[in-house]
Design a protein around this motif. Structure first.
Motif, PDB file in Angstrom:
ATOM      1  N   ASP A   1     -30.743 -19.353  31.543  1.00  0.00           N
ATOM      2  CA  ASP A   1     -30.838 -18.543  31.690  1.00  0.00           C
ATOM      3  C   ASP A   1     -29.818 -17.457  32.194  1.00  0.00           C
ATOM      4  O   ASP A   1     -29.698 -16.278  31.401  1.00  0.00           O
ATOM      5  CB  ASP A   1     -32.060 -17.667  32.634  1.00  0.00           C
ATOM      6  CG  ASP A   1     -33.204 -17.615  31.598  1.00  0.00           C
ATOM      7  OD1 ASP A   1     -33.251 -17.667  29.907  1.00  0.00           O
ATOM      8  OD2 ASP A   1     -35.141 -18.197  32.583  1.00  0.00           O
ATOM      9  N   ALA A   2     -28.809 -17.959  33.470  1.00  0.00           N
ATOM     10  CA  ALA A   2     -28.058 -17.556  33.614  1.00  0.00           C
ATOM     11  C   ALA A   2     -27.143 -17.416  32.115  1.00  0.00           C
ATOM     12  O   ALA A   2     -25.950 -16.009  32.119  1.00  0.00           O
ATOM     13  CB  ALA A   2     -27.568 -18.213  35.160  1.00  0.00           C
ATOM     14  N   GLN A   3     -26.817 -18.169  31.981  1.00  0.00           N
ATOM     15  CA  GLN A   3     -25.394 -18.073  30.345  1.00  0.00           C
ATOM     16  C   GLN A   3     -26.348 -17.361  29.747  1.00  0.00           C
ATOM     17  O   GLN A   3     -25.186 -16.299  29.523  1.00  0.00           O
ATOM     18  CB  GLN A   3     -25.511 -19.413  29.581  1.00  0.00           C
ATOM     19  CG  GLN A   3     -24.600 -20.809  31.096  1.00  0.00           C
ATOM     20  CD  GLN A   3     -24.624 -21.933  30.420  1.00  0.00           C
ATOM     21  OE1 GLN A   3     -23.503 -22.262  29.735  1.00  0.00           O
ATOM     22  NE2 GLN A   3     -26.123 -22.595  30.659  1.00  0.00           N
ATOM     23  N   ILE A   4     -27.525 -17.264  29.405  1.00  0.00           N
ATOM     24  CA  ILE A   4     -28.064 -15.990  28.154  1.00  0.00           C
ATOM     25  C   ILE A   4     -27.394 -14.855  28.918  1.00  0.00           C
ATOM     26  O   ILE A   4     -26.960 -13.594  27.768  1.00  0.00           O
ATOM     27  CB  ILE A   4     -29.612 -15.804  27.963  1.00  0.00           C
ATOM     28  CG1 ILE A   4     -29.662 -17.323  27.092  1.00  0.00           C
ATOM     29  CG2 ILE A   4     -29.863 -15.203  27.547  1.00  0.00           C
ATOM     30  CD1 ILE A   4     -29.313 -17.247  26.069  1.00  0.00           C
ATOM     31  N   ALA A   5     -27.568 -14.103  30.145  1.00  0.00           N
ATOM     32  CA  ALA A   5     -27.334 -12.708  31.106  1.00  0.00           C
ATOM     33  C   ALA A   5     -26.361 -13.121  31.015  1.00  0.00           C
ATOM     34  O   ALA A   5     -25.751 -11.434  31.879  1.00  0.00           O
ATOM     35  CB  ALA A   5     -28.090 -13.215  32.180  1.00  0.00           C
ATOM     36  N   GLY A   6     -24.958 -13.985  30.786  1.00  0.00           N
ATOM     37  CA  GLY A   6     -23.027 -13.384  30.762  1.00  0.00           C
ATOM     38  C   GLY A   6     -23.285 -13.517  32.032  1.00  0.00           C
ATOM     39  O   GLY A   6     -21.705 -13.582  32.658  1.00  0.00           O
ATOM     40  N   LEU A   7     -23.438 -14.743  32.609  1.00  0.00           N
ATOM     41  CA  LEU A   7     -23.149 -15.846  33.787  1.00  0.00           C
ATOM     42  C   LEU A   7     -22.525 -17.177  33.098  1.00  0.00           C
ATOM     43  O   LEU A   7     -24.376 -18.136  33.744  1.00  0.00           O
ATOM     44  CB  LEU A   7     -24.150 -15.296  35.008  1.00  0.00           C
ATOM     45  CG  LEU A   7     -23.519 -16.026  36.453  1.00  0.00           C
ATOM     46  CD1 LEU A   7     -22.144 -15.313  37.097  1.00  0.00           C
ATOM     47  CD2 LEU A   7     -24.308 -15.872  37.490  1.00  0.00           C
ATOM     48  N   PHE A   8     -21.706 -17.571  33.417  1.00  0.00           N
ATOM     49  CA  PHE A   8     -21.338 -18.780  32.995  1.00  0.00           C
ATOM     50  C   PHE A   8     -20.666 -20.067  34.296  1.00  0.00           C
ATOM     51  O   PHE A   8     -20.130 -19.469  34.530  1.00  0.00           O
ATOM     52  CB  PHE A   8     -20.543 -18.633  31.852  1.00  0.00           C
ATOM     53  CG  PHE A   8     -20.638 -17.837  30.544  1.00  0.00           C
ATOM     54  CD1 PHE A   8     -21.335 -17.890  30.050  1.00  0.00           C
ATOM     55  CD2 PHE A   8     -20.017 -16.935  30.708  1.00  0.00           C
ATOM     56  CE1 PHE A   8     -21.991 -17.514  28.649  1.00  0.00           C
ATOM     57  CE2 PHE A   8     -20.330 -15.707  29.914  1.00  0.00           C
ATOM     58  CZ  PHE A   8     -21.206 -15.977  29.048  1.00  0.00           C
TER      59      PHE A   8
END
Length: 898
Positions: free
Chosen positions: A527-534
């Motif tokens: 979910d973090a990657q989906i939201a722009g936090l990789f």
């Protein structure tokens, strides 16, 4: 006549790209799956040794990119642009150039013959309607461009000139990216391109979908080159581009490709059946498109292939039953809008190529946006695509070496063996019924969607990274964002663990530990990657690194979860087995890598200390068991030091508290296995110094003798990091790289992969020349490299003052080019920290030296270190021989000077 778009560039750079409107059916781009899963890779930080020392790359795009900073350079750019424009106005198409290009295309094709990506892509195309352009051969070869045309009495040059008639101004688009006024740009474009003829050609249209009924409801079983089983389920669907404002395929790929709890992937991963999953629609055509779900299977997954297919259809049925949810669309729209608003600046050449592609597909008001901002909630459109994902329209491709002996067909261009079976809706219904019973459900609202996008105030202007905090356990480097002003942060936590690589067993154990960490975090962090936090966790030569980058709002939540996972690490036997199996296959698949990659690998073995051969690592991995890994991890972490780097939209106090929290989490707990270490235990990164005036050769047969390509890497070791030597070597690379490419590839036609570039191994600078060839053996290739240096010697000595100053200025300009984004700037500074050089003012100091550099000093450097008989020349030639050159290999070994 022309559509044009311009955008101001703060870097003072110019780029142009021109493209005729065409169907994607004729595209020869490398086939890559549409990936919904977002994997953050920091290649830019690990491959670029120093600013201004980028290796040149060739591209099939018709583009030009030039830095422009003064009137003289603008005149040079206009001259280059005029030549660029003349390609579309009056191309020469000389006979010898046509023949050279045919050979280059054939060389590229031979490079791809054993590539499963190309093989399976062409197999999918082969199993399509023969009267559709999609069915055709993607690239070209000597057979298609020379042999067959001659048999039919065709002159390929005349055919090219006929094809050139398709280049009509009404079908073409131009993008110019330059630091000039719009009036100036318009005047330049009109003067250069107004003579491109407009013949009012009609845009080519594909005859709708390339798959008819006979090409659907099929299970295709194919035999790959490499180890590993892959499953791809696909459907022909209405192109998403027709509804780019609604984004129906984006909505569905988000859900079908999700990796959190309740998703397809989470269930089959926990069952030990798959290692990854990608889902989405792929095509830049208005006429046809395919929605695909692809995954890498384990051995157990291969045995449960029908169950996996049933689970995919079960999830599609769930989406139909549960209905379309507006909150999911709104959440995605919000994420996309934030991503678009705070998108990172890219290099001009990338920007112009992507923009000119958008101009073919979207109305003018959408050229800079394209399909990146779906904003219209249209459940009927989503349901329309969902209905197209039916058992009646499916096509399934499974790749596995387990099919050897059971196939009865061969694709003509790559000779891929395959067989076809019918798959009826009734069969799929049965697979659905026996699919896993674990509960499928839609994702919950994403807790990582950023809410606070405000910019932090930093009281002091900081030019370079500074040490903000230092303890026996860690050191923190900090730099606030003073350049880009975006709500983003970049964090590196480098775990320096000297016990990570002291043996092949330790190396593979550390690697599997890192793989398991990523695997355990996947469902939560997706979910973090989906939201722009990789985030990324990867192996280093001295341990492993944790990197987090993106919006700073929820960054600490993710970072804390990663640290807790490291501290509470346990070995789960089922996941250990699946990841070990995949790692073993990955090691085995190195045998099928490109020969030039194998040559580079052997070179790294020669140069680097504590670089264990793959065969030893594979042996160690094969013997590794879950209980031994469980015992190794506390041993690995018992000696640890943290090198931390934080840059971006973050205050110094918060940066310090982050590192303090990490220390408290992993060191300051009652039963922590983490222990500090003394400075004497730090690993020193070293490279073998080659002997001067002696040219060493390492000659070996390629690991896959079926590959027709041989390769050579000639490595010329020059110096350890030193500002004055750096600029001289960079200047030589700048001057010689294009002539080397022209002579060895264009004139002598030695191979498609040919380049001269800089190389840095742990701070040791060198030149390397790489050639991969089917036409000549590596010993011959190596001799031609030597001959190039001998011939080029006179050009260096005869270099005019004007040309010398022009090249020096070009190198200065490339060094002074501004960082494009936070990641690029951070990568430069972290590279200095990681290497231990700490020359944060490298650009300024090297530019100052360049301004004072004399031509005589440069020539003296060349004579001392680079020319073939130079007294300080240190050279090793790594030569990989293919099966085509086995006789030459035996001769080379027999004649070798031991």
């Amino acid at each position: 006549m022309w559509s044009s778009s311009a955008r101001a560039a703060t870097s003072g750079s110019t780029a142009a790209c021109c493209s005729p409107t065409r169907s994607s059916a004729s595209s020869s781009a490398t086939p890559t799956p549409t990936r919904r899963r977002r994997v953050w890779r920091l290649a830019w930080a690990r491959s670029a040794t120093r600013r201004g020392s980028r290796a040149s790359r060739t591209s099939s795009s018709i583009c030009c990119f030039m830095p422009a900073r003064n009137t003289l350079e603008n005149k040079i750019i206009q001259n280059i642009s005029r030549r660029f424009a003349q390609f579309f106005i009056k191309p020469l198409m000389s006979q010898d150039a046509v023949l050279r290009e045919i050979k280059a295309v054939d060389s590229e094709h031979k490079k791809n013959l054993l590539s499963d990506g190309w093989r399976m892509h062409q197999l999918q195309k082969h199993l399509a309607s023969k009267d559709h352009p999609y069915h055709k051969f993607s690239t070209g070869s000597w057979e298609t461009l020379e042999t067959k045309p001659k048999e039919r009495g065709l002159d390929i040059r005349l055919e090219l000139l006929k094809f050139y008639e398709n280049y009509s101004a009404n079908l073409m688009h131009l993008v110019v990216y330059v630091k000039e006024s719009l009036d100036c740009i318009q005047s330049l474009v009109e003067s250069l391109f107004s003579h491109v003829k407009n013949t009012d050609q009609r845009s080519f249209k594909c005859p709708s979908q390339p798959l008819s009924a006979e090409h659907l409801q099929l299970l295709v079983k194919a035999i790959p080159i490499i180890e590993g089983d892959y499953l791809k389920i696909s459907w022909p669907v209405t192109p998403n581009i027709q509804f780019y404002k609604e984004g129906p395929c984006r909505y569905l790929s988000h859900l079908i490709g999700h990796e959190g709890e309740g998703s397809i992937f989470h269930i089959i991963k926990e069952l030990g059946w798959a290692m990854d999953l990608v889902a989405g629609a792929g095509s830049d055509s208005n006429e046809y498109s395919f929605f695909s779900v692809g995954m890498r299977l384990t051995d157990a997954g291969h045995d449960h292939m029908e169950d996996i297919i049933g689970l995919v259809f079960k999830y599609i049925h769930l989406l139909k039953e549960d209905g379309i949810h507006e909150w999911i669309f709104d959440e995605l729209a919000s994420i996309n809008e934030t991503e678009f608003h705070y998108q990172d600046k890219v290099h001009p050449i990338s920007y112009v190529t992507s923009t000119v592609s958008s101009m073919r597909l979207f109305p003018p008001e959408e050229w800079l946006v394209g399909e990146s901002l779906p904003s219209k909630y249209a459940p009927n459109r989503i349901n329309m695509i969902l209905d197209e994902l039916s058992p009646e329209r499916v096509r399934i491709l499974c790749e596995s070496k387990k099919f050897e002996g059971s196939t009865n067909c061969a694709e003509p261009w790559y000779n891929t063996s395959y067989s076809i079976e019918n798959v009826t809706p009734y069969m799929i219904k049965q697979w659905i019924q026996k699919a896993p019973t674990e509960k499928l459900y839609l994702p919950k609202p994403n807790i990582f969607v950023p809410k606070d996008l405000s910019l932090k105030e930093v009281p002091d202007k900081v030019t370079f990274p500074t040490i903000l905090r230092k303890t026996p356990l860690s050191r923190l480097w900090y730099k606030p964002d003073m350049l880009f002003f975006t709500p983003k942060v970049y964090i590196i936590i480098d775990f320096h663990c000297p016990l990570s690589s002291h043996s092949p067993e330790a190396a593979v154990s550390t690697s599997l530990f890192v793989d398991l960490l990523v695997d355990y975090l996947n469902a939560y962090a997706y979910d973090a990657q989906i939201a722009g936090l990789f985030y990324s966790i990867y192996l280093t030569s001295t341990g492993f690194q944790v990197c987090v980058g993106g919006y700073n709002d929820k960054m600490r939540v993710l970072l804390h979860a990663i640290m807790k996972q490291i501290v509470n690490f346990v070995v789960k036997p089922n996941r250990f087995s699946a990841l070990k199996e995949t790692s073993v296959k990955d090691y085995q698949n190195f045998n099928f890598s490109q020969p030039y990659s194998q040559a580079s690998y052997y070179l790294s073995l020669i140069l680097e200390e504590k670089k264990w051969p793959l065969v030893e690592k594979l042996q160690a991995l094969s013997k590794l068991e879950s209980d031994s890994l469980a015992k190794f991890v506390p041993h690995l972490l018992s000696k640890t030091y943290l090198e931390c780097y934080i840059q971006g939209n973050i205050e110094p106090g918060e940066a310090e508290s982050i590192v303090q929290e990490i220390e408290d989490t992993i060191f300051n707990t009652p039963n922590s296995v983490f222990k500090p270490m003394s400075p004497s235990q730090y690993l020193v990164k070293r490279v073998i110094m080659l002997e001067k005036e002696i040219k060493c050769c390492y000659q070996i047969e390629g690991l896959n003798q079926k590959n027709e390509n041989s390769s050579v890497v000639q490595y010329i070791q020059v110096h350890q990091d030193d500002a004055l030597s750096n600029i001289k070597l960079e200047l030589f690379s700048l001057i010689s790289s294009q002539p080397a490419f022209n002579q060895l590839r264009t004139v002598e036609q030695l191979g498609y992969i040919t380049y001269l570039s800089l190389r840095s191994d742990r701070g040791v600078w060198a030149l390397e020349v790489v050639i991969q060839s089917t036409v000549k053996d590596p010993s011959y290739l190596d001799s031609r490299i030597d001959e190039f240096f001998k011939t080029f010697e006179s050009k260096i000595h005869e270099l005019s003052d004007k040309d010398f100053k022009r090249n020096v200025k070009s190198l200065i300009d490339s060094k002074l080019e501004k960082f494009k984004n936070l990641w690029e700037e951070s990568g430069f500074y972290w590279g200095e920290i990681e290497a231990g050089t700490l020359k944060f003012d490298r650009v300024e100091s090297e530019v100052a030296l360049l301004r004072e550099l004399k031509k005589e000093e440069f020539i003296e450097f060349f004579d001392e270190y680079i020319k073939v008989d130079a007294p300080q020349r240190r050279t090793v030639s790594v030569q990989v021989f293919s099966g085509n050159h086995s006789a030459e290999f035996k001769k080379a070994i027999a004649e070798a000077d031991q």
